[in-house]
Design an enzyme around this catalytic site. Structure first.
Site, PDB file in Angstrom:
ATOM      1  N   HIS A   1       5.308   1.818   7.303  1.00  0.00           N
ATOM      2  CA  HIS A   1       5.857   2.338   8.558  1.00  0.00           C
ATOM      3  C   HIS A   1       7.349   2.015   8.673  1.00  0.00           C
ATOM      4  O   HIS A   1       8.167   2.871   9.020  1.00  0.00           O
ATOM      5  CB  HIS A   1       5.101   1.736   9.743  1.00  0.00           C
TER       6      HIS A   1
ATOM      7  N   SER B   1       1.449   8.287   7.589  1.00  0.00           N
ATOM      8  CA  SER B   1       2.134   7.703   8.742  1.00  0.00           C
ATOM      9  C   SER B   1       3.533   7.183   8.417  1.00  0.00           C
ATOM     10  O   SER B   1       4.421   7.219   9.267  1.00  0.00           O
ATOM     11  CB  SER B   1       1.277   6.586   9.355  1.00  0.00           C
TER      12      SER B   1
END
Length: 246
Positions: free
Chosen positions: A197, A154
């Site tokens: 992230h 991610s």
């Protein structure tokens, strides 16, 4: 779609995005495009390693809830191990996931977001961006969560989003901003690495800027940005040397 040329541009959008209707005499059947190699490697590698780890794990139900088997132990990002010289973990962690839901969500975004981007800018540019954003995500995870095992693609995916933000059409940028807002909320949940992230996204932005400025700029800027990312990873992996952390 075409790769960025030497002129600044603000017109990229994924294949299949809605556009103005044009009258045609006879519809042309869609051409089946080959799977781009970088995203295909991420998809196949991630699924294969997940299945292998579940197979090798002694835990019951490992296929559904995620295994912590030998593959996970070898590939997960973990600060003390990276500090000992296991730098492959800064990239191998991209291919390891903590559960079936985690794997499924990330691979669906690789398919829906990564593949159109790779086709649009070319696999060479896409590979460089993927390396920089994966390492950027690992660097931030090491900086803020040094002693917490981190896995998943991610962070790299958020880097793709950061790059796309600067080269997408205005219409597609609105959809992208909505998706990024959703990811922001998810990033605040327990067990989700907000640092990875954020790192991936921030390192994707200058890559997107270089793409927007044209291929000549990108060819010069990308190696420099990648070298800076590697340096940040090294600094983050050695907190006692560079940050005075015992």
């Amino acid at each position: 779609m075409s790769a960025p040329n030497d002129e600044p541009r603000d017109t990229w959008e994924p294949a299949g995005a809605p556009g103005p209707e044009r009258p045609t005499e006879s519809p042309t059947p869609p051409v089946r495009q080959p799977w781009p190699p970088v995203c295909t490697a991420v998809l196949v590698g991630s699924v294969a390693l997940y299945l292998l780890d579940a197979l090798l794990s002694p835990e019951k139900g490992a296929l559904l809830v995620g295994a912590r088997g030998p593959v996970f132990q070898w590939a997960a990002l973990y600060g003390p191990f990276v500090q000992m010289g296991q730098f492959w973990r800064t990239l191998s962690c991209v291919f390891v996931h903590g559960g079936l839901l985690h794997l499924g969500f990330n691979m669906s975004v690789v398919y829906s977001l990564g593949m159109p981007l790779e086709r649009g800018i070319g696999s060479g540019r896409f590979l460089v961006i993927s390396l920089a954003t994966a390492l950027g995500a690992s660097a931030f995870a090491l900086l803020f969560n040094f002693n917490v095992p981190t896995v998943g693609a991610s962070g790299m995916i958020l880097g793709w989003g950061g790059a796309m933000l600067l080269i997408a059409t205005r219409e597609f940028r609105r959809s992208l901003m909505f998706w990024l807002a959703q990811v922001l909320v998810i990033s605040l949940l327990p067990g989700v690495s907000w640092a990875a992230h954020l790192g991936g996204f921030l390192f994707g932005l200058p890559m997107g800027l270089a793409l927007r400025m044209g291929s000549r700029v990108f060819v010069r800027a990308a190696p420099l940005l990648l070298a800076i990312t590697v340096a940040v990873v090294y600094i983050a992996a050695n907190p006692e040397r560079f940050r005075g952390v015992p």
